[in-house]
Design a protein around this motif. Sequence first.
Motif, PDB file in Angstrom:
ATOM      1  N   HIS A   1       0.832  -1.210   0.000  1.00 24.63           N
ATOM      2  CA  HIS A   1       0.000   0.000   0.000  1.00 24.63           C
ATOM      3  C   HIS A   1       0.865   1.258   0.000  1.00 24.63           C
ATOM      4  CE1 HIS A   1      -4.022  -1.917   1.436  1.00 24.63           C
ATOM      5  NE2 HIS A   1      -3.836  -2.004   0.142  1.00 24.63           N
ATOM      6  N   LYS A   2       1.939   1.222   0.764  1.00 20.08           N
ATOM      7  CA  LYS A   2       2.849   2.387   0.768  1.00 20.08           C
ATOM      8  C   LYS A   2       3.453   2.594  -0.614  1.00 20.08           C
ATOM      9  CE  LYS A   2       4.005   2.512   5.637  1.00 20.08           C
ATOM     10  NZ  LYS A   2       4.577   1.517   6.530  1.00 20.08           N
ATOM     11  N   CYS A   3       3.720   1.489  -1.288  1.00 17.99           N
ATOM     12  CA  CYS A   3       4.269   1.599  -2.645  1.00 17.99           C
ATOM     13  C   CYS A   3       3.273   2.295  -3.578  1.00 17.99           C
ATOM     14  CB  CYS A   3       4.632   0.209  -3.162  1.00 17.99           C
ATOM     15  SG  CYS A   3       5.179   0.202  -4.862  1.00 17.99           S
ATOM     16  N   ILE A   4       1.987   1.967  -3.420  1.00 20.27           N
ATOM     17  CA  ILE A   4       0.962   2.642  -4.243  1.00 20.27           C
ATOM     18  C   ILE A   4       0.939   4.140  -3.924  1.00 20.27           C
ATOM     19  CG2 ILE A   4      -1.523   2.831  -4.735  1.00 20.27           C
ATOM     20  CD1 ILE A   4      -0.362   0.314  -5.850  1.00 20.27           C
ATOM     21  N   ALA A   5       0.980   4.467  -2.624  1.00 21.47           N
ATOM     22  CA  ALA A   5       0.967   5.882  -2.223  1.00 21.47           C
ATOM     23  C   ALA A   5       2.170   6.605  -2.838  1.00 21.47           C
ATOM     24  CB  ALA A   5       0.989   5.988  -0.697  1.00 21.47           C
ATOM     25  N   GLU A   6       3.297   5.929  -2.808  1.00 19.13           N
ATOM     26  CA  GLU A   6       4.530   6.522  -3.324  1.00 19.13           C
ATOM     27  C   GLU A   6       4.474   6.700  -4.847  1.00 19.13           C
ATOM     28  OE1 GLU A   6       7.821   4.940  -0.923  1.00 19.13           O
ATOM     29  OE2 GLU A   6       8.862   4.755  -2.824  1.00 19.13           O
ATOM     30  N   THR A   7       4.026   5.673  -5.536  1.00 23.28           N
ATOM     31  CA  THR A   7       4.000   5.786  -7.003  1.00 23.28           C
ATOM     32  C   THR A   7       2.936   6.785  -7.455  1.00 23.28           C
ATOM     33  OG1 THR A   7       2.627   3.805  -7.131  1.00 23.28           O
ATOM     34  CG2 THR A   7       4.958   3.512  -7.523  1.00 23.28           C
ATOM     35  N   ALA A   8       1.832   6.876  -6.711  1.00 23.09           N
ATOM     36  CA  ALA A   8       0.816   7.874  -7.069  1.00 23.09           C
ATOM     37  C   ALA A   8       1.417   9.281  -6.980  1.00 23.09           C
ATOM     38  CB  ALA A   8      -0.408   7.747  -6.158  1.00 23.09           C
ATOM     39  N   GLU A   9       2.203   9.518  -5.937  1.00 20.30           N
ATOM     40  CA  GLU A   9       2.886  10.815  -5.810  1.00 20.30           C
ATOM     41  C   GLU A   9       3.841  11.045  -6.970  1.00 20.30           C
ATOM     42  OE1 GLU A   9       2.315  13.200  -3.959  1.00 20.30           O
ATOM     43  OE2 GLU A   9       1.231  12.334  -2.287  1.00 20.30           O
ATOM     44  N   MET A  10       4.581   9.989  -7.316  1.00 22.09           N
ATOM     45  CA  MET A  10       5.571  10.130  -8.389  1.00 22.09           C
ATOM     46  C   MET A  10       4.885  10.469  -9.707  1.00 22.09           C
ATOM     47  SD  MET A  10       7.804   6.901  -7.122  1.00 22.09           S
ATOM     48  CE  MET A  10       9.129   6.759  -8.281  1.00 22.09           C
ATOM     49  N   ILE A  11       3.786   9.795  -9.977  1.00 21.69           N
ATOM     50  CA  ILE A  11       3.062  10.057 -11.223  1.00 21.69           C
ATOM     51  C   ILE A  11       2.488  11.476 -11.208  1.00 21.69           C
ATOM     52  CG2 ILE A  11       0.977   9.430 -12.525  1.00 21.69           C
ATOM     53  CD1 ILE A  11       1.611   6.478 -11.773  1.00 21.69           C
ATOM     54  N   TYR A  12       1.954  11.871 -10.060  1.00 25.49           N
ATOM     55  CA  TYR A  12       1.400  13.224  -9.940  1.00 25.49           C
ATOM     56  C   TYR A  12       2.474  14.281 -10.218  1.00 25.49           C
ATOM     57  CZ  TYR A  12       0.132  17.522  -7.483  1.00 25.49           C
ATOM     58  OH  TYR A  12      -0.073  18.838  -7.157  1.00 25.49           O
ATOM     59  N   VAL A  13       3.622  14.139  -9.570  1.00 27.87           N
ATOM     60  CA  VAL A  13       4.676  15.152  -9.736  1.00 27.87           C
ATOM     61  C   VAL A  13       5.238  15.107 -11.159  1.00 27.87           C
ATOM     62  CG1 VAL A  13       6.899  15.999  -8.915  1.00 27.87           C
ATOM     63  CG2 VAL A  13       5.224  15.150  -7.289  1.00 27.87           C
ATOM     64  N   ALA A  14       5.373  13.897 -11.719  1.00 28.82           N
ATOM     65  CA  ALA A  14       5.836  13.798 -13.112  1.00 28.82           C
ATOM     66  C   ALA A  14       4.896  14.578 -14.036  1.00 28.82           C
ATOM     67  CB  ALA A  14       5.909  12.330 -13.536  1.00 28.82           C
ATOM     68  N   GLY A  15       3.592  14.403 -13.802  1.00 28.72           N
ATOM     69  CA  GLY A  15       2.610  15.132 -14.602  1.00 28.72           C
ATOM     70  C   GLY A  15       2.763  16.640 -14.447  1.00 28.72           C
ATOM     71  N   ARG A  16       2.983  17.064 -13.203  1.00 27.97           N
ATOM     72  CA  ARG A  16       3.169  18.506 -12.958  1.00 27.97           C
ATOM     73  C   ARG A  16       4.407  19.028 -13.675  1.00 27.97           C
ATOM     74  NH1 ARG A  16       0.604  20.865  -8.469  1.00 27.97           N
ATOM     75  NH2 ARG A  16       1.668  22.746  -9.127  1.00 27.97           N
ATOM     76  N   LEU A  17       5.487  18.271 -13.595  1.00 26.15           N
ATOM     77  CA  LEU A  17       6.729  18.706 -14.247  1.00 26.15           C
ATOM     78  C   LEU A  17       6.522  18.826 -15.759  1.00 26.15           C
ATOM     79  CD1 LEU A  17       9.267  16.498 -12.250  1.00 26.15           C
ATOM     80  CD2 LEU A  17       9.148  18.987 -12.192  1.00 26.15           C
ATOM     81  N   HIS A  18       5.835  17.851 -16.343  1.00 23.60           N
ATOM     82  CA  HIS A  18       5.597  17.915 -17.789  1.00 23.60           C
ATOM     83  C   HIS A  18       4.576  18.988 -18.144  1.00 23.60           C
ATOM     84  CE1 HIS A  18       7.436  13.744 -18.945  1.00 23.60           C
ATOM     85  NE2 HIS A  18       8.276  14.542 -18.332  1.00 23.60           N
ATOM     86  N   ASP A  19       3.609  19.203 -17.278  1.00 25.48           N
ATOM     87  CA  ASP A  19       2.654  20.295 -17.516  1.00 25.48           C
ATOM     88  C   ASP A  19       3.376  21.629 -17.569  1.00 25.48           C
ATOM     89  OD1 ASP A  19       0.536  18.634 -17.637  1.00 25.48           O
ATOM     90  OD2 ASP A  19      -0.447  19.317 -15.811  1.00 25.48           O
ATOM     91  N   ASN A  20       4.388  21.773 -16.745  1.00 28.56           N
ATOM     92  CA  ASN A  20       5.142  23.024 -16.758  1.00 28.56           C
ATOM     93  C   ASN A  20       5.722  23.296 -18.129  1.00 28.56           C
ATOM     94  OD1 ASN A  20       4.662  23.720 -14.175  1.00 28.56           O
ATOM     95  ND2 ASN A  20       6.638  23.032 -13.366  1.00 28.56           N
ATOM     96  N   VAL A  21       6.220  22.245 -18.758  1.00 30.14           N
ATOM     97  CA  VAL A  21       6.723  22.421 -20.117  1.00 30.14           C
ATOM     98  C   VAL A  21       5.570  22.733 -21.041  1.00 30.14           C
ATOM     99  CG1 VAL A  21       7.911  21.327 -22.045  1.00 30.14           C
ATOM    100  CG2 VAL A  21       8.579  20.783 -19.709  1.00 30.14           C
ATOM    101  N   LEU A  22       4.500  21.976 -20.867  1.00 32.12           N
ATOM    102  CA  LEU A  22       3.356  22.136 -21.751  1.00 32.12           C
ATOM    103  C   LEU A  22       2.782  23.535 -21.697  1.00 32.12           C
ATOM    104  CD1 LEU A  22       1.466  18.809 -21.044  1.00 32.12           C
ATOM    105  CD2 LEU A  22       2.999  19.323 -22.930  1.00 32.12           C
ATOM    106  N   ASP A  23       2.619  24.024 -20.472  1.00 30.87           N
ATOM    107  CA  ASP A  23       1.915  25.288 -20.317  1.00 30.87           C
ATOM    108  C   ASP A  23       2.830  26.484 -20.427  1.00 30.87           C
ATOM    109  OD1 ASP A  23      -0.400  23.993 -19.924  1.00 30.87           O
ATOM    110  OD2 ASP A  23      -0.362  24.121 -17.743  1.00 30.87           O
ATOM    111  N   ASP A  24       4.138  26.238 -20.410  1.00 33.35           N
ATOM    112  CA  ASP A  24       5.063  27.348 -20.358  1.00 33.35           C
ATOM    113  C   ASP A  24       4.676  28.270 -19.194  1.00 33.35           C
ATOM    114  OD1 ASP A  24       7.328  28.487 -21.217  1.00 33.35           O
ATOM    115  OD2 ASP A  24       6.426  29.660 -22.821  1.00 33.35           O
ATOM    116  N   ALA A  25       4.306  27.640 -18.098  1.00 33.39           N
ATOM    117  CA  ALA A  25       3.809  28.400 -16.949  1.00 33.39           C
ATOM    118  C   ALA A  25       4.932  29.255 -16.373  1.00 33.39           C
ATOM    119  CB  ALA A  25       3.318  27.430 -15.884  1.00 33.39           C
ATOM    120  N   GLU A  26       4.574  30.422 -15.943  1.00 32.11           N
ATOM    121  CA  GLU A  26       5.621  31.292 -15.417  1.00 32.11           C
ATOM    122  C   GLU A  26       5.888  31.075 -13.942  1.00 32.11           C
ATOM    123  OE1 GLU A  26       5.011  35.256 -16.566  1.00 32.11           O
ATOM    124  OE2 GLU A  26       5.750  34.869 -18.595  1.00 32.11           O
TER     125      GLU A  26
END
Lengths: 379, 379
Positions: free
Chosen positions: A120-145
């Motif tokens: 279960h901890k592994c799921i919690a951890e990977t969910a965080e990793m996927i979330y942050v990965a998405g955020r990092l890529h969104d930053n590129v996508l959105d050219d957010a300032e």
Amino acid sequence: MTYLKSVLGCRETYFWHSHGFHDFRYQAYQDRTSAIEEPLDPFSLVSEELSVIVNRLKLMVVTEVPKLALATECFFRMGAQGKSFRAAVLLLMSKALPMPLPQITADGVFICLKELDARHKCIAETAEMIYVAGRLHDNVLDDAETNCGMGSLNTVMGNKLSVLAGDFLLSRAFVALANLKNTEVISLLAIVVEHLVSGETMQMTTSSEQRGSMEYYLQKTFYKTASLFANSCKAIAFLAGQTAEVELLAYNYGRNLGMAYQLIDDVLDFTGSSSSFGKGSLSDINKNIVTAPILFAMEEYPQLREVVDRGFGNRSDVELALDYLHKSRALDRTRELAAEYADEAVKAIEALPQSDDEDVIKSRRALVNLTRRVITGTK
Amino acid sequence: MTYLKSVLGCRETYFWHSHGFHDFRYQAYQDRTSAIEEPLDPFSLVSEELSVIVNRLKLMVVTEVPKLALATECFFRMGAQGKSFRAAVLLLMSKALPMPLPQITADGVFICLKELDARHKCIAETAEMIYVAGRLHDNVLDDAETNCGMGSLNTVMGNKLSVLAGDFLLSRAFVALANLKNTEVISLLAIVVEHLVSGETMQMTTSSEQRGSMEYYLQKTFYKTASLFANSCKAIAFLAGQTAEVELLAYNYGRNLGMAYQLIDDVLDFTGSSSSFGKGSLSDINKNIVTAPILFAMEEYPQLREVVDRGFGNRSDVELALDYLHKSRALDRTRELAAEYADEAVKAIEALPQSDDEDVIKSRRALVNLTRRVITGTK
């Protein structure tokens, strides 16, 4: 206030400009369960495990890819705010489910409770990793300032490291998931990544008709935000060998919590937090992203449609849209819709098989409290 | 010529400026097997399956994310050149292994040969998806000005769609892999993605010492190029229920072929193809990436080290490095090293358990021919 930071990510704190909720079931649930114990900080039940997870993630990135260390700074700024929210929900869900029987997997592997806890901890951890990965890529996508309060990673270090850090987290997440030796769970989390991409694509490429459609917005919101909560909650139940019915309740809790969370986030983009004197960052509208408040305002003032269609390319159109928004009931209606989703989330928790186990009861109460806090922003 | 395009990616065609091979085992193998049949185009054995795979991938991207259609154009330009090479290798490996016995999986699922064939095609397909995803993200990372002969996707459409299209392919690859219900295979391909990131990170962030180290270069080359060949060949063997020894031979074939492939690619970056009149694109050195030819030149002319350390920021340093390169044996030594890897790849094929099945023999010969073509560029 500290809590609010952790729930509401970059927008820090939250207060109501007005209230418009009726018949919100969590209150009844709260009343029924308050005989057992005073409402508690929903995070306190899992704070120790949460800090273990955050430290593990931090160590992993810093040790293995030293040059991504700057990326980790953003990663853990997110962690101090919105990030650990997902892990907290999943750890609480893990404790809120009926105690599973020891089980034997298809491979003939005996799974004990301690092992289940680690999974279960592994799921919690990977969910965080996927979330942050998405955020990092969104930053590129959105050219957010700006993002996560320190300028987005890509304005600080360029797109290179944002993409690379995101890919690193995604690949690590899948290696960790593969080690769980459960293809159903891998599938659930792979679908989450697919949904993140679908949501981002829907957001980038709307036609005029789609931009005006609440149905389209809600679908996109499910993909971008709620799917991760829904499918990872389901993965928690699946790993614990729960019935299909309990799996569905876990999924529904996650899905509805996620929708409520995003709707409130969309309100905050207009209203801001107490520390910002009631002014939101307006980052959505400035990036020409149409969210629920604008859609509700358009229902009351159809003439707003034409402004939306022009794409908010100039300041006066943004001002005009904000005028319509603030003279409409749009923000209240968005909060009401969020409250309806929160209500459904609470119903899912209430519908779980009864348990006399005090830890289970406490954890369910924490999930309900957490839902309430997303909606009301009370301490 | 058509073949060369498909093997050697963006650099189209290939000819030798000089030859420096000795004791290259494929020739011996070729001599032994030529009694059976004339050398054949290694791709002809799998051309039908290859076109099915390419069409499936094309349809998938075009149908599901219409706005990524432009991305698919680059995707299939790659396909027409370097891309389908990976799928071809994997389809041939699938046919080159000893016929597996029908088997029962851990889940009690009976796997028939037709089913195995479909699963092998899935590996070929996902390997292509991961490869192209990596290329799309590298474009963002490198800010490359040209790639796949049409300007890189990101210069045409911006970083947004490159990241998104790459993420889409990655998530699709993992959903497809999860559907195979084999966690070992998922693990192998997840490690490939992790290696792609590690290789890119190593390339971006070298110290002076690392930049001068052949060992570091070879490790990076394994991560960036050879790991995908190695681990996906192993996945083919694993799915077919082969022995651990055969799995290792499949892995070794892929690993050594991948290393040879990249070394020759690094030579071509300096020498170019026949159509470019012997002038390479020099894209590596212009991006300050040190590859094997420069490392060999440094061995002969240690004074080149200083130029390398300055980072090729000005034109005169690039010219100086090229002078050293061309008066050294660096290009020949790189080709010789590639030939050694190719030799190891051929040995792995030769060491497979003997088979009288003509299709198996043909497929093995095709894998050997294909290795030879990577090295010699003969038709």
